[in-house]
Design a protein around this motif. Structure first.
Motif, PDB file in Angstrom:
ATOM      1  N   ARG A 148       2.295   1.756  -3.489  1.00  0.00           N
ATOM      2  CA  ARG A 148       1.282   2.282  -4.418  1.00  0.00           C
ATOM      3  C   ARG A 148       1.104   3.785  -4.219  1.00  0.00           C
ATOM      4  O   ARG A 148       0.945   4.536  -5.185  1.00  0.00           O
ATOM      5  N   ALA A 149       1.111   4.213  -2.962  1.00  0.00           N
ATOM      6  CA  ALA A 149       0.950   5.640  -2.682  1.00  0.00           C
ATOM      7  C   ALA A 149       2.164   6.430  -3.172  1.00  0.00           C
ATOM      8  O   ALA A 149       2.023   7.511  -3.759  1.00  0.00           O
ATOM      9  N   MET A 161     -11.141   2.915   3.570  1.00  0.00           N
ATOM     10  CA  MET A 161     -10.311   1.723   3.406  1.00  0.00           C
ATOM     11  C   MET A 161      -8.990   1.872   4.146  1.00  0.00           C
ATOM     12  O   MET A 161      -8.126   2.661   3.754  1.00  0.00           O
ATOM     13  N   LYS A 210       2.461   7.029  -7.098  1.00  0.00           N
ATOM     14  CA  LYS A 210       1.568   7.981  -7.771  1.00  0.00           C
ATOM     15  C   LYS A 210       2.292   9.242  -8.217  1.00  0.00           C
ATOM     16  O   LYS A 210       1.915   9.860  -9.211  1.00  0.00           O
ATOM     17  N   SER A 268      -6.618  -0.330   4.222  1.00  0.00           N
ATOM     18  CA  SER A 268      -5.522  -0.839   3.396  1.00  0.00           C
ATOM     19  C   SER A 268      -4.963   0.227   2.465  1.00  0.00           C
ATOM     20  O   SER A 268      -3.789   0.179   2.094  1.00  0.00           O
ATOM     21  N   VAL A 269      -5.772   1.202   2.098  1.00  0.00           N
ATOM     22  CA  VAL A 269      -5.302   2.329   1.283  1.00  0.00           C
ATOM     23  C   VAL A 269      -4.728   3.423   2.181  1.00  0.00           C
ATOM     24  O   VAL A 269      -3.630   3.943   1.945  1.00  0.00           O
ATOM     25  N   SER A 270      -5.458   3.753   3.229  1.00  0.00           N
ATOM     26  CA  SER A 270      -5.096   4.881   4.080  1.00  0.00           C
ATOM     27  C   SER A 270      -3.764   4.680   4.791  1.00  0.00           C
ATOM     28  O   SER A 270      -2.992   5.622   4.967  1.00  0.00           O
ATOM     29  N   VAL A 294      -1.049   5.544   2.301  1.00  0.00           N
ATOM     30  CA  VAL A 294      -1.009   6.986   2.055  1.00  0.00           C
ATOM     31  C   VAL A 294      -0.362   7.697   3.245  1.00  0.00           C
ATOM     32  O   VAL A 294       0.449   8.620   3.071  1.00  0.00           O
ATOM     33  N   HIS A 351     -11.526   7.148   7.013  1.00  0.00           N
ATOM     34  CA  HIS A 351     -11.312   6.735   5.622  1.00  0.00           C
ATOM     35  C   HIS A 351     -12.099   5.457   5.372  1.00  0.00           C
ATOM     36  O   HIS A 351     -12.306   4.653   6.278  1.00  0.00           O
ATOM     37  N   SER A 395       0.830  -1.203   0.000  1.00  0.00           N
ATOM     38  CA  SER A 395       0.000   0.000   0.000  1.00  0.00           C
ATOM     39  C   SER A 395       0.865   1.254   0.000  1.00  0.00           C
ATOM     40  O   SER A 395       0.564   2.239  -0.685  1.00  0.00           O
TER      41      SER A 395
END
Length: 443
Positions: A77-78, A368, A81, A370-372, A375, A366, A74
């Motif tokens: 991925r952040a 999610m 970007k 797994s995303v937060s 980030v 948030h 994760s």
């Protein structure tokens, strides 16, 4: 009378917004060290072609340890970007690592090594600008091998540690990091991490603190995977340390329930005491005499199960990583099944009470986790790369950690995609999710 009350609430609400903005932008912390680009961040990489030299020389290299795990992937991925970094997926699983590198594309590669092999670990870190340690769990880990290797190679460091003992062991390397002129931040994920920064800002903006309560909520497992489950089980084997009137007290894990309103998108949820490192760092760094940390999940049956595990499972099992891994395997199927309908919403609420009676709250929610979490961790990584830290090993809320002028930018980055993010608000404005009916009047 009703109109007078509405007018008062309007005045307070609009006053908080102006007061918050004015203080956030204009009030630096006294004796704050200036932002200084840390040593050890020069790019050191080998060229393959003329085009590769030109592209790579303009990008800093970031190695994410545990890059094939939920938190590490994760984070990658952040970071990907922006397209401005050369990223390295660090881990043992070549198939998963190379697949992630292909998914992210651009300047991303996979590096296979075993974190428990000192020579391989040092070789992997040598030549990068920043190493992000996301290879948990951190509980019961006796050595800070990644931090040691980072110091020895003069490489900046960030970890997502959520263990009190490990974070204090990391702090013991402070003088070595200063001598090596490299910055290192421990407990720099979402919670702890972003929550520490929220607490630091609330204290800075509101005066002498009396109490801080951290409240965390995650639906299901938050999609965070077996490592998160293992961390949770290991924490249940520890007494929870809280601070009451400046004195340390030990209480039973997953006890002392509180019902906390997390506001828009989450609502009121039960939370329970858990032994997390921000209790100690908040008490010692921010000089807060009363500090507690609580966590809760849903559906509520999981809270009941966690309480039973803390009460009934022998501590020698909960304090043994191998035995805990067996528990994780037994429960993983059930957890994944529940996650499929529970979702993975996450929320943090930080409540400050001041000595003069003033109260202030910060909320971060948030859809999610797994995303937060990625980030949030990426926000810390970028702050370090931009020189917002000083040499040494720091907790996020320390002056040498994330410098005061850089905190707002970090929180803005971490809050990307949130369904509710509010800082330095009066509690009544967050508890009931007030609605504006016009002319600044709330109900």
């Amino acid at each position: 009378m009703a109109m007078a009350m509405q007018f008062t609430r309007w005045w307070l609400a609009s006053g908080w917004d102006r007061f918050e903005l004015e203080k956030w932008n204009a009030r630096p912390m006294q004796k704050n060290a200036p932002i200084r680009r840390p040593a050890g961040l020069g790019l050191r990489c080998q060229a393959k072609t003329a085009e590769a030299v030109e592209e790579t020389d303009s990008k800093k290299k970031v190695l994410v340890m545990g890059g094939t795990g939920r938190v590490g992937a994760s984070t990658l991925r952040a970071l990907a970007k922006g397209g401005d970094l050369h990223l390295i997926v660090g881990g043992r699983n070549r198939e998963k690592g190379e697949a992630l590198a292909r998914e992210l594309g651009g300047s991303v590669e996979f590096s296979r090594f075993d974190i428990d092999d000192p020579s391989a670990l040092r070789a992997a870190i040598e030549g990068v600008d920043l190493v992000v340690h996301a290879a948990g769990p951190f509980q019961r880990r006796a050595e800070c091998a990644v931090l040691e290797a980072a110091i020895d190679t003069k490489t900046a460091y960030v970890d997502v540690c959520d263990d009190r003992d490990y974070s204090m062991r990391a702090k013991a390397y402070h003088d070595r990091a200063v001598a090596a002129e490299i910055p290192a931040i421990t407990t720099a994920g979402i919670y702890p991490g972003v929550s520490n920064i929220m607490a630091g800002e609330l204290v800075r903006l509101n005066g002498k603190p009396k109490r801080i309560r951290y409240s965390y909520y995650t639906a299901g497992s938050g999609g965070a995977g077996p490592t998160s489950l293992a961390s949770s089980f290991l924490l249940l084997g520890e007494e929870t340390i809280v601070y009451v009137n400046g004195k340390e007290q030990k209480l039973k894990a997953y006890s002392a329930r509180r019902d906390v309103d997390f506001g828009k998108g989450i609502g009121k949820k039960p939370v329970y005491l858990l032994n997390l490192p921000e209790a100690r760092s908040t008490h010692e760094v921010l000089k807060v005499p009363n500090v507690s940390v609580r966590f809760g999940t849903s559906p509520h049956i999981w809270n009941l199960a966690m309480g039973l595990v803390a009460s009934l499972v022998p501590k020698d099992i909960l304090q043994d990583q191998k035995k805990v891994q067996s528990l994780v395997k037994l429960s993983d199927i059930a957890v994944r099944a529940v996650d499929s309908f529970a979702g993975e919403r996450v929320s943090m609420r930080v409540d400050l009470d001041c000595e003069d009676g003033k109260k202030a709250t910060g909320i971060f929610s948030h859809k999610m986790l797994s995303v937060s979490v990625g980030v949030s961790t990426a926000a810390f990584a970028r702050a370090v790369l931009e020189g917002a830290t000083q040499p040494g090993v720091w907790f996020p809320e320390e002056e040498g950690g994330i410098a005061v002028p850089a905190r707002r930018k970090l929180l803005e980055r971490a809050a990307e995609g949130t369904i509710n993010f509010a800082m330095n608000k009066s509690p009544w404005m967050t508890d009931k999710d007030p609605k504006e009916i016009g002319f600044g009047i709330y109900f």
